[in-house]
Design a protein around this motif. Structure first.
Motif, PDB file in Angstrom:
ATOM      1  N   MET A  72       0.830  -1.215   0.000  1.00  0.00           N
ATOM      2  CA  MET A  72       0.000   0.000   0.000  1.00  0.00           C
ATOM      3  C   MET A  72       0.857   1.255   0.000  1.00  0.00           C
ATOM      4  O   MET A  72       0.656   2.164  -0.806  1.00  0.00           O
ATOM      5  CB  MET A  72      -0.897   0.022   1.249  1.00  0.00           C
ATOM      6  CG  MET A  72      -1.961  -1.027   1.244  1.00  0.00           C
ATOM      7  SD  MET A  72      -3.055  -0.802  -0.162  1.00  0.00           S
ATOM      8  CE  MET A  72      -4.505  -1.632   0.440  1.00  0.00           C
ATOM      9  N   TYR A  75       2.654   1.577  -3.302  1.00  0.00           N
ATOM     10  CA  TYR A  75       1.722   1.785  -4.414  1.00  0.00           C
ATOM     11  C   TYR A  75       1.148   3.209  -4.391  1.00  0.00           C
ATOM     12  O   TYR A  75       1.008   3.853  -5.422  1.00  0.00           O
ATOM     13  CB  TYR A  75       0.590   0.754  -4.315  1.00  0.00           C
ATOM     14  CG  TYR A  75      -0.451   0.862  -5.388  1.00  0.00           C
ATOM     15  CD1 TYR A  75      -0.152   0.565  -6.720  1.00  0.00           C
ATOM     16  CD2 TYR A  75      -1.757   1.249  -5.075  1.00  0.00           C
ATOM     17  CE1 TYR A  75      -1.119   0.645  -7.695  1.00  0.00           C
ATOM     18  CE2 TYR A  75      -2.724   1.334  -6.053  1.00  0.00           C
ATOM     19  CZ  TYR A  75      -2.402   1.029  -7.362  1.00  0.00           C
ATOM     20  OH  TYR A  75      -3.357   1.112  -8.329  1.00  0.00           O
ATOM     21  N   PHE A  76       0.856   3.715  -3.189  1.00  0.00           N
ATOM     22  CA  PHE A  76       0.300   5.074  -3.120  1.00  0.00           C
ATOM     23  C   PHE A  76       1.372   6.138  -2.915  1.00  0.00           C
ATOM     24  O   PHE A  76       1.202   7.274  -3.329  1.00  0.00           O
ATOM     25  CB  PHE A  76      -0.737   5.165  -1.990  1.00  0.00           C
ATOM     26  CG  PHE A  76      -1.977   4.379  -2.280  1.00  0.00           C
ATOM     27  CD1 PHE A  76      -2.831   4.754  -3.312  1.00  0.00           C
ATOM     28  CD2 PHE A  76      -2.282   3.243  -1.551  1.00  0.00           C
ATOM     29  CE1 PHE A  76      -3.971   4.018  -3.591  1.00  0.00           C
ATOM     30  CE2 PHE A  76      -3.418   2.500  -1.832  1.00  0.00           C
ATOM     31  CZ  PHE A  76      -4.265   2.879  -2.857  1.00  0.00           C
ATOM     32  N   VAL A 179      -4.137  -4.467  -5.146  1.00  0.00           N
ATOM     33  CA  VAL A 179      -3.853  -3.300  -5.986  1.00  0.00           C
ATOM     34  C   VAL A 179      -4.068  -3.670  -7.463  1.00  0.00           C
ATOM     35  O   VAL A 179      -3.387  -3.175  -8.337  1.00  0.00           O
ATOM     36  CB  VAL A 179      -2.429  -2.730  -5.741  1.00  0.00           C
ATOM     37  CG1 VAL A 179      -2.345  -2.096  -4.371  1.00  0.00           C
ATOM     38  CG2 VAL A 179      -1.361  -3.788  -5.921  1.00  0.00           C
TER      39      VAL A 179
END
Lengths: 236, 256
Positions: A72, A75-76, A179
């Motif tokens: 997370m 990915y962000f 994701v």
């Protein structure tokens, strides 16, 4: 509700198409983690100035937080970082043109590095000090003693632990589907929801994971037997 | 040949060596005796810097190192002057007997593989293990492992071989085979420093005997002088205790 045994086979054929992605998500992070882990273990064992603290922090963070969190965060977080750097230096890179799998691979590699570094560290520590002293006594320098004498024994003894990590990461790769990276669990989810046959799809996916794990264990057993033959004693 | 000046070493502020001065000539066989905790093994390990002295000068062959300012490079070249035979053999566990002997030749002496192999085979023949080339250390008895250790040390053709209680970890019946190999090489004129508890062996093999206690060399002399006419009270006590133990165990054996 009845179970459609035949559909398990249909789902199986569909899900196994995603096997290459699952294998990529397992093997590449472990290869990268192997290098990171070895470097981190050596830095911590030799207590290299400054780097040692960085290494301690790295291992503590990545072992202290769930892998899903790493995926997370990267990915962000990475797209923000990349876009900012890109506009600042006018590089013309756009984060949304980067394939998702690269973020997942980065996150998994960093996690694998942290776990593997502890396996390397315990393997190296488990080799008796006398081996290092003997290497020094025949005139080797620390690098030669480490690479020729200590590491081969440390790695051979760590094979069961490496297998554990391999199996763990094989199963962990399934969380990449949050994701929207379509690996086997992602594929199972799609098959399940398009056909509304959840149980059958996930049984099929489970069987594939189980099969892969059995193969990995078998291979590991053979390699271990060969690599630690020296330790078994007895007469030829 | 070997020259030690004012060697001092402490572990956790506990002094173990309190200023050792020593000269050993080429071809000399020197044994170090003394009660446990007297610092004899530490002294031996200072000779190849497995233990770094806190103070003093160590010279082996042409290489002289000042303990305080020793660089990695100096320590490496000092170590290449000597070889060591360990109490617990410390053979490279993942290498075969032959590879154990070849290792030093290949890595530090830069021999070609075939050359190293030929040389190692000769040495293994010499220590009576010509038929065990492809065994791993774990497949050998203690006595055989220690003879491989001796061959590994001999292969380096060092200025001096350091023996750290080479028979202390062996079953009594295996001690003899190792001692006879050491005796044979002693007769070839190789310089040797031996820490041992085998009194009769020390008597027989050494040119000079050092008696250590409490981190100093209490007395030194020829085996004849030390064993038959020790000057120092401490040496006398030690030898008495040892010989009494010996005769008691001998009688026990007879009784059984």
């Amino acid at each position: 509700m009845t179970i459609d045994i035949l559909f398990i086979w249909t789902a199986f054929k569909e899900i196994i198409k995603a096997l290459p992605i699952t294998l990529i998500l397992t093997i590449l992070p472990l290869l990268a983690g192997f290098i990171i882990g070895l470097a981190v273990a050596l830095i911590r064992i030799y207590k290299v100035k400054f780097l040692c603290r960085v290494a301690n922090g790295y291992v503590s963070f990545f072992r202290g937080t769930p892998i899903i969190m790493h995926i997370m965060l990267i990915y962000f977080g990475f797209p923000l970082l990349i876009d900012q750097i890109s506009t600042k230096f006018d590089l013309g890179i756009q984060s949304n043109s980067i394939p998702i799998i690269l973020f997942v691979l980065t996150a998994l590699s960093l996690s694998a590095g942290a776990y593997l570094s502890e396996i390397f560290r315990s393997g190296i520590i488990s080799v008796s000090n006398g081996q290092m002293e003997a290497a020094y006594s025949v005139g080797m320098n620390s690098f030669q003693a480490m690479t020729r004498i200590v590491l081969p024994q440390a790695i051979a003894q760590s094979i069961p632990n490496f297998t554990n990590i391999f199996i763990g990461f094989l199963h962990t790769s399934s969380i990449a589907f949050i994701v929207s990276q379509k690996e086997m669990t992602g594929a199972a989810n799609i098959v399940a929801s398009t056909n509304l046959k959840f149980l059958e799809s996930f049984i099929a996916a489970g069987l594939i994971y189980w099969g892969l794990t059995i193969i990995a264990e078998g291979l590991s057993f053979l390699i271990e037997k060969k690599a630690t033959a020296y330790n078994r004693g007895g007469v030829q | 040949m070997i020259y030690l000046k004012d060697i001092q070493k402490s572990f956790n502020q506990q002094p173990v060596l309190k200023g050792i001065n020593l000269k050993i000539g080429k071809g000399e066989v020197v044994t170090i005796l003394g009660p446990s905790g007297s610092g004899k093994t530490t002294l031996l390990r200072c000779l190849n810097f497995l233990e770094k002295p806190d103070e003093g000068i160590v010279q082996v062959g042409d290489i002289q190192v000042k303990s305080k300012k020793a660089t990695k490079r100096e320590i490496l070249s000092l170590r290449r002057q000597s070889a060591m035979v360990f109490q617990h053999y410390n053979l490279f566990a993942h290498k075969t007997v032959l590879e154990n002997v070849m290792e030093g030749l290949i890595v530090t002496k830069k021999y070609k593989k075939a050359e190293a192999k030929r040389e190692s085979e000769l040495l293994l023949e010499k220590v009576g293990l010509g038929d065990k080339h492809n065994y791993f250390p774990s497949q050998l008895s203690g006595g055989q492992q220690q003879r491989v250790g001796i061959a590994r040390a001999l292969a380096l053709n060092p200025e001096v071989i350091l023996f750290d209680e080479p028979t202390s970890a062996l079953d009594p019946e295996l001690v003899g085979e190792v001692l006879s190999v050491i005796k044979a090489i002693a007769q070839e004129g190789i310089t040797m420093v031996i820490v041992t508890h085998e009194m009769s062996f020390a008597k027989e093999v050494s040119d000079r005997v050092l008696f250590m206690d409490g981190g100093v060399i209490v007395e030194e002399g020829s085996p004849l002088e030390i064993f038959n006419a020790p000057k120092e009270e401490r040496t006398r006590q030690f030898l008495n205790r040892i010989s009494r133990d010996f005769s008691v165990s001998f009688l026990e054996e007879r009784a059984n």
